[in-house]
Structure formats: C-alpha cells, structure tokens
Write a protein that holds these residues in place. Structure first.
Motif, mmCIF file in Angstrom:
data_model
loop_
_atom_site.group_PDB
_atom_site.id
_atom_site.type_symbol
_atom_site.label_atom_id
_atom_site.label_comp_id
_atom_site.label_asym_id
_atom_site.label_seq_id
_atom_site.Cartn_x
_atom_site.Cartn_y
_atom_site.Cartn_z
ATOM 1 N N VAL A 1 0.833 -1.316 -0.156
ATOM 2 C CA VAL A 1 0.860 -0.234 0.170
ATOM 3 C C VAL A 1 0.747 1.560 0.040
ATOM 4 C CG1 VAL A 1 -2.137 1.435 1.275
ATOM 5 C CG2 VAL A 1 -1.775 -1.330 1.016
ATOM 6 N N TYR A 2 2.037 0.986 0.808
ATOM 7 C CA TYR A 2 2.627 2.157 0.822
ATOM 8 C C TYR A 2 3.536 2.359 -0.538
ATOM 9 C CZ TYR A 2 1.613 3.494 5.738
ATOM 10 O OH TYR A 2 1.225 4.105 7.074
ATOM 11 N N ALA A 3 3.989 1.004 -1.250
ATOM 12 C CA ALA A 3 5.014 1.312 -2.477
ATOM 13 C C ALA A 3 3.530 2.373 -3.072
ATOM 14 C CB ALA A 3 5.239 0.549 -2.301
ATOM 15 N N ALA A 4 2.688 1.406 -3.530
ATOM 16 C CA ALA A 4 1.655 2.379 -4.438
ATOM 17 C C ALA A 4 1.650 3.511 -4.083
ATOM 18 C CB ALA A 4 0.401 1.615 -4.328
ATOM 19 N N ALA A 5 1.584 4.169 -3.203
ATOM 20 C CA ALA A 5 1.196 5.271 -2.912
ATOM 21 C C ALA A 5 2.267 6.276 -3.040
ATOM 22 C CB ALA A 5 0.604 5.484 -1.291
ATOM 23 N N LEU A 6 3.537 5.880 -2.741
ATOM 24 C CA LEU A 6 4.365 6.594 -3.500
ATOM 25 C C LEU A 6 4.781 6.867 -4.855
ATOM 26 C CD1 LEU A 6 7.498 5.402 -0.415
ATOM 27 C CD2 LEU A 6 5.923 8.009 -0.746
#
Length: 281
Positions: free
Chosen positions: A12-17
């Motif tokens: 999720v964090y990687a996709a947001a970044l």
C-alpha cells in the motif's frame, strides 16, 4: 480488529509513493526548467538539476514595466482571477436554488439530466452562436462577457455537485422547521446551506479550476490585454519562431500557484465535500 499483513502494508505504501511520484514528477520538472539557464536546458546529456539557479525569468514575468512581457502576463493573471471569480460566484448563485429544487422535487430531475447532456456537445459546436451572441451584446473582448460564457459551462456542473450534497441532508429537518413556522428562505439560510457548506466549497473550488484552466473560448472571444486570460498569454509565449521553454515553464509555475493556494486553504472543506454522502446511516 483484523491484523493486516506486513506485505500488504508495504504494498500500500509503495503504491502510494509511486502514485505521488507520477503526479509530482511533472510539477517538479516544470519548476526545475523554470530555474534552469538556456544552456542547462539544451545540454546533452540533460542536467536534472541546474548548475546555477536562474531566477531571471520570474523577474521578467512579474515585472510591471509598460509594454513588457511581465506587464502582459500580470494583466492576464488579474483577468483570469476576475473571470474565474465572477463565473464561480454566479454559478454557485444559480446552482443553489436549482440543485435544491431538483433534489427536493424528483419529478423535475429530468431537467438536470437534459442540461448535463449538453456537455456531450464539443465546444466548437457552440462557438459560433456564442460569438454571435456576445457580438450582439457588445461583450466581445470583455471579462464580463467571458465570465458569462463560463457561467453556461459551470452552472450545470455545480448544480450536479450541489444536488448530491442536498440529497444527503434529510428532508425531515426542513419539514420540522417548516412546521415550526420557518419560511423557505429561513430554512435554506439557517439549516440547509450550513449543512451543505462543505459541498458548496468543493463545488466552488472545482468551478474555479475549470474556469481558470479554460483555453478554447478565451482564445476565441478575447483579443488584447483588456480580457486576455492566463492560458492565452502562456500560449502566446510559445507562439514565436524561437520558444523559451524555461519562460513557458516559469509561466506555468506562476499560473499554478493561485489554484494550489486556494486548494490548501480549502483542503478540509474539500475533503469533507468529496466524502459527503459516501456513508449513510
């Protein structure tokens, strides 16, 4: 509470970044171009950061010297503020009673859908009748005339957004106030509009952005600095035989500042308005 997998959290964090990088990268590169010298912009391989920061283009565009590029840019900036501001205020004033009427009277909702259907027409199809109408009224090359044209674009859009906000307000609240003797204007002013304030703010912001970014009608219906807007002024910078891409990038950065500042100021209302009606009890 159900625990989330660490792998899913990382995803999720990687996709947001990744999404943030895709959105912000063009904006960052626009800023880098605006502070890069002509040599840095034409060198090969390309310099991702200028060897020497050049702010001269900002001084050029913010200059108020008569008959300069800065005077034309600042005049167009104020024209855009006036046109977008007038069109937005007028659109909200028209949309509030229209959206409330459609929300509270379901058998006239077809009229809103009919007006929204006009969005399917390409702008060029409406250019000639709008031009003739403005010419007849003597409103060509006028900020008021351009704002009137933008009103025809913004009013259906803001009405659609406001209707969703009014739909989320229970009719029973208004009925109770009516039983207590409140007039219709009092119900709207004291009950309905305060509850719909986040959606109104969101509608106003999106309407302002639509008017701020519009180019086609501004190009057709304006001819000089009395009414020329920012989008047309930026296109003029790219209209010569030799284009200064750094100057165009600088104009883009300056043109983006007012909407960004307005969005930051209205951030809380914007988020509340976008989520209004998403959850119902």
């Amino acid at each position: 509470m159900e625990r989330q997998s660490p792998v899913f959290t990382v995803f999720v964090y990687a996709a947001a970044l990744l999404l943030a990088a895709v959105i912000l990268a063009p904006i960052l590169w626009l800023f880098v171009m605006s502070i890069s010298s002509a040599a840095d912009l034409s060198t090969k391989p390309l310099n991702w950061w200028p060897e020497e920061i050049d702010l001269s283009r900002y001084r050029v565009l913010l200059s108020t010297i008569e008959n300069s590029a800065g005077a034309a840019f600042t005049a167009s900036l104020f024209n855009s503020l006036k046109v977008a501001g007038m069109a937005t205020l007028a659109a909200i004033a028209v949309a509030i009673p229209a959206a409330w009427a459609v929300s509270r009277t379901s058998n006239v909702s077809w009229s809103l859908y009919a007006v929204i259907a006009t969005y399917m027409l390409p702008p060029v199809a409406l250019a000639v009748p709008l031009y003739m109408g403005l010419a007849y009224l003597g409103l060509l090359n006028s900020v008021f005339g351009l704002a009137l044209v933008y009103l025809t674009i913004l009013a259906p859009f803001t009405t659609w957004l406001l209707k969703s906000g009014f739909d989320s307000i229970p009719k029973e609240i208004e009925s109770a106030a009516m039983i207590d003797g409140a007039r219709l204007d009092q119900i709207l002013r004291l009950i309905t509009l305060p509850l719909a304030a986040p959606v109104m703010a969101t509608s106003a912001l999106f309407a302002f952005l639509l008017a701020w970014d519009e180019f086609f009608y501004a190009l057709l219906f304006t001819s000089d600095l009395r009414a020329k807007t920012l989008t047309v002024a930026i296109s003029d910078l790219a209209g010569g035989r030799v284009s200064d891409y750094g100057l165009i990038a600088t104009a883009g950065v300056l043109a983006a500042l007012p909407p960004v500042l307005i969005g930051l100021v209205m951030q809380r209302a914007l988020i509340s308005g976008l989520t209004s009606g998403g959850v119902k009890g």
